[in-house]
Motif scaffolding. Structure first.
Motif, PDB file in Angstrom:
ATOM      1  N   ARG A   1       2.627   2.914   5.490  1.00 44.14           N
ATOM      2  CA  ARG A   1       1.925   4.147   5.870  1.00 44.14           C
ATOM      3  C   ARG A   1       1.021   4.636   4.740  1.00 44.14           C
ATOM      4  O   ARG A   1      -0.130   5.032   4.970  1.00 44.14           O
ATOM      5  CB  ARG A   1       2.934   5.234   6.243  1.00 44.14           C
ATOM      6  CG  ARG A   1       3.651   5.018   7.562  1.00 44.14           C
ATOM      7  CD  ARG A   1       4.458   6.246   7.955  1.00 44.14           C
ATOM      8  NE  ARG A   1       5.060   6.100   9.270  1.00 44.14           N
ATOM      9  CZ  ARG A   1       6.288   5.659   9.476  1.00 44.14           C
ATOM     10  NH1 ARG A   1       7.067   5.329   8.452  1.00 44.14           N
ATOM     11  NH2 ARG A   1       6.773   5.552  10.711  1.00 44.14           N
TER      12      ARG A   1
ATOM     13  N   TYR B   1       2.973  -5.406   5.646  1.00 44.70           N
ATOM     14  CA  TYR B   1       3.216  -5.600   7.077  1.00 44.70           C
ATOM     15  C   TYR B   1       4.053  -6.853   7.308  1.00 44.70           C
ATOM     16  O   TYR B   1       5.060  -6.816   8.035  1.00 44.70           O
ATOM     17  CB  TYR B   1       1.885  -5.703   7.822  1.00 44.70           C
ATOM     18  CG  TYR B   1       2.032  -5.933   9.318  1.00 44.70           C
ATOM     19  CD1 TYR B   1       1.821  -4.893  10.206  1.00 44.70           C
ATOM     20  CD2 TYR B   1       2.376  -7.185   9.838  1.00 44.70           C
ATOM     21  CE1 TYR B   1       1.960  -5.092  11.578  1.00 44.70           C
ATOM     22  CE2 TYR B   1       2.522  -7.387  11.199  1.00 44.70           C
ATOM     23  CZ  TYR B   1       2.316  -6.345  12.057  1.00 44.70           C
ATOM     24  OH  TYR B   1       2.471  -6.539  13.410  1.00 44.70           O
TER      25      TYR B   1
ATOM     26  N   SER C   1      10.018  -0.209  13.561  1.00 52.67           N
ATOM     27  CA  SER C   1      10.877   0.113  12.420  1.00 52.67           C
ATOM     28  C   SER C   1      11.569   1.450  12.617  1.00 52.67           C
ATOM     29  O   SER C   1      12.740   1.607  12.250  1.00 52.67           O
ATOM     30  CB  SER C   1      10.043   0.118  11.125  1.00 52.67           C
ATOM     31  OG  SER C   1       9.095   1.154  11.126  1.00 52.67           O
ATOM     32  N   ASP C   2      10.874   2.419  13.201  1.00 50.57           N
ATOM     33  CA  ASP C   2      11.504   3.714  13.486  1.00 50.57           C
ATOM     34  C   ASP C   2      12.634   3.558  14.500  1.00 50.57           C
ATOM     35  O   ASP C   2      13.703   4.176  14.364  1.00 50.57           O
ATOM     36  CB  ASP C   2      10.464   4.707  14.004  1.00 50.57           C
ATOM     37  CG  ASP C   2       9.482   5.144  12.924  1.00 50.57           C
ATOM     38  OD1 ASP C   2       9.826   5.006  11.732  1.00 50.57           O
ATOM     39  OD2 ASP C   2       8.376   5.609  13.274  1.00 50.57           O
TER      40      ASP C   2
ATOM     41  N   LEU D   1       5.340  -0.027  12.987  1.00 49.45           N
ATOM     42  CA  LEU D   1       6.009   1.170  12.476  1.00 49.45           C
ATOM     43  C   LEU D   1       6.877   1.812  13.549  1.00 49.45           C
ATOM     44  O   LEU D   1       7.948   2.358  13.246  1.00 49.45           O
ATOM     45  CB  LEU D   1       4.965   2.161  11.961  1.00 49.45           C
ATOM     46  CG  LEU D   1       4.269   1.746  10.657  1.00 49.45           C
ATOM     47  CD1 LEU D   1       3.109   2.686  10.334  1.00 49.45           C
ATOM     48  CD2 LEU D   1       5.264   1.715   9.502  1.00 49.45           C
TER      49      LEU D   1
ATOM     50  N   ALA E   1       8.323   0.606   5.331  1.00 50.87           N
ATOM     51  CA  ALA E   1       7.572   1.375   6.335  1.00 50.87           C
ATOM     52  C   ALA E   1       6.758   2.471   5.660  1.00 50.87           C
ATOM     53  O   ALA E   1       5.580   2.692   5.996  1.00 50.87           O
ATOM     54  CB  ALA E   1       8.528   1.971   7.362  1.00 50.87           C
TER      55      ALA E   1
ATOM     56  N   SER F   1      -0.453  -2.168  12.885  1.00 55.01           N
ATOM     57  CA  SER F   1       0.579  -1.575  12.032  1.00 55.01           C
ATOM     58  C   SER F   1       1.330  -0.471  12.753  1.00 55.01           C
ATOM     59  O   SER F   1       2.535  -0.292  12.547  1.00 55.01           O
ATOM     60  CB  SER F   1      -0.060  -1.024  10.751  1.00 55.01           C
ATOM     61  OG  SER F   1      -0.677  -2.047  10.001  1.00 55.01           O
TER      62      SER F   1
END
Length: 469
Positions: free
Chosen positions: A179, A206, A157-158, A154, A175, A150
């Motif tokens: 988290r 996910y 995605s950032d 992430l 996202a 994950s």
């Protein structure tokens, strides 16, 4: 999952229409052709479905206004990560979600995304690794695998959110949901079923977030590139159903699986290579509804149902709600329970008949103690609840003639038939903190903090004591 079963041939002809009438194996298949096809009835209309995939998933049947959690703690055919749904402009990325591989070898390093948790990886008090009773957590080894995978997603995605001029808000929402799901899974003990629900929530989030990023960075550019040549779909994607030829054309160009539904009158000229049977969700996934989890009421549109699914796992209770209405299944909601908010050396009692919510902030709320009226001393009695009420008040509590009057075992027992108590006992009993739940539970049976002075080792003394009463 449907990918694990073989494709079964079906009759070529239905009501005089042979779907292989225009079969041409040497021709390149276009968006209106079918690698496989099937005869179906849709709303009492004769239709057929073609697909660029080599199997034929069954379209969703009539839906209700509720979402049901299944025994595997997943959402069955309502979950876009488990079964293809109808195409939606708002959720166009569903077709790009990775589908479950046919075996562990095909899953590779991503096997944890479809893993079904078992008691083997539920760390509970029986293992000696936790101090909670009846609760536990996912094993650190399995959580580490899920967390590491994950973390990579992430970061992607950032990067997407930073590089895009107009990033999709849904990327940020998914996202953050991923988290939060990981944080709860690693930090908060839960029952086994609730732990499994936490794992499946992280897996589903996910897969959807990954599918959204794949759609935006890979498949959407293909759809917009008119020079990009379509072809056989990527085998690891879920795909979608559609009745729109433009959507079929876009998915064909992007190489995403799609199932194009049309009335039988639109059949002439379509090149179909094989007629097969539908693969129905029944028997291919868990459909039995789990007990103890209420269904989620949603609208009938796809968008409303997906919004309900997104918030469904987060709104389902982690623990039993002590403020819920009285229910035999919820022992904390009995009318004889008492809730005390302990502040320093005093307690704020909230009554024995109903629960009243109290908001206590800062360090004033030291602990929340749920105690039975028959348990530790100090519970609210009928006399205290009658304070300030007239004799004619219908809400006035009447004494219970059958109630047993028990003495306070935290006071030194005085009796001419017994020897004087040890002085140290009186001081120790007076210093006992009666507002903390004992280690043996909130309702101890025949267990005292110190030896009961009335209990004598001599049988004769015991008989004398009983006669004296």
């Amino acid at each position: 999952m449907f990918s694990e079963l073989g494709v079964v041939d079906a009759p070529l002809e239905s009501n005089g229409v042979n779907l292989l009438q225009y079969r041409n194996e040497s021709a390149v298949l276009g968006p209106w052709d079918g690698r496989v096809a099937v005869h179906v009835w849709v709303s009492n209309n004769r239709c057929f479905i073609t697909t660029n995939a080599n199997y034929m998933a069954a379209p969703a049947s009539a839906v209700s206004d509720k979402l049901f959690l299944r025994r595997d703690m997943r959402w069955g055919p309502d979950d876009p990560t488990l079964w293809p749904l109808a195409y939606s402009d708002y959720f166009s990325h569903f077709g790009a979600i990775r589908r479950r591989p046919s075996n562990a070898e095909a899953a590779g390093t991503s096997w944890i995304l479809w893993w079904d948790p078992t008691h083997t990886h539920f760390i509970s008090p029986a293992s000696g690794q936790t101090i909670t009773r009846g609760l536990g957590k996912l094993s650190s080894a399995r959580f580490s695998v899920l967390s590491d995978l994950s973390s990579d997603l992430l970061r992607k995605s950032d990067d997407y959110l930073k590089s895009s001029d107009s990033p999709l808000a849904l990327v940020k929402e998914l996202a953050e949901s991923l988290r939060r799901g990981l944080s709860r899974l690693s930090s908060i003990p839960a029952t086994f079923e609730r732990m499994v629900l936490g794992v499946t929530n992280v897996q589903r989030t996910y897969l959807e977030l990954e599918g959204l990023l794949r759609y935006m960075t890979v498949y959407k550019p293909r759809m917009e590139d008119l020079d990009y040549e379509g072809g056989p779909p990527d085998a690891d994607t879920v795909g979608a159903f559609t009745a729109d030829p433009m959507v079929a054309e876009k998915f064909h160009r992007a190489r995403l699986p799609f199932w194009f539904i049309r009335p039988i009158s639109a059949f002439p000229g379509v090149n179909i290579l094989r007629v097969v049977q539908l693969l129905d969700p029944v028997g291919l996934m868990e459909l039995e509804v789990v007990e103890g989890f209420a269904p989620i009421t949603v609208g009938l549109t796809l968008q409303e149902r997906i919004f309900g699914l997104h918030r469904g796992t987060d709104t389902l209770p982690w623990y039993k709600d002590p403020f819920a209405p009285g229910d035999a299944a919820n022992p904390l909601s009995s009318k004889r329970d008492v809730i005390s908010v302990v502040t320093g050396g005093s307690s704020l009692h909230q009554g024995t008949d109903t629960f009243t919510n109290s908001l206590v902030s800062g360090d004033a709320a030291k602990s929340l103690v749920v105690r039975s009226k028959q348990g530790l001393s100090g519970a609210v009695t009928g006399a205290s609840t009658n304070k300030g009420k007239s004799r004619n008040d219908p809400c006035r509590k009447l004494p219970n003639p059958n109630a047993q009057q028990e003495r306070n075992k935290y006071e030194v027992f005085q009796s001419p038939y017994m020897a004087p108590s040890i002085p140290g006992w009186a001081a120790a009993l007076a210093a006992v903190d009666r507002f903390q739940t004992p280690a043996c539970g909130s309702d101890p049976r025949n267990i005292y903090v110190l030896p009961e002075p009335a209990e004598r080792s001599s049988l004769r003394a015991r008989v004398e004591w009983e006669n004296a009463r």
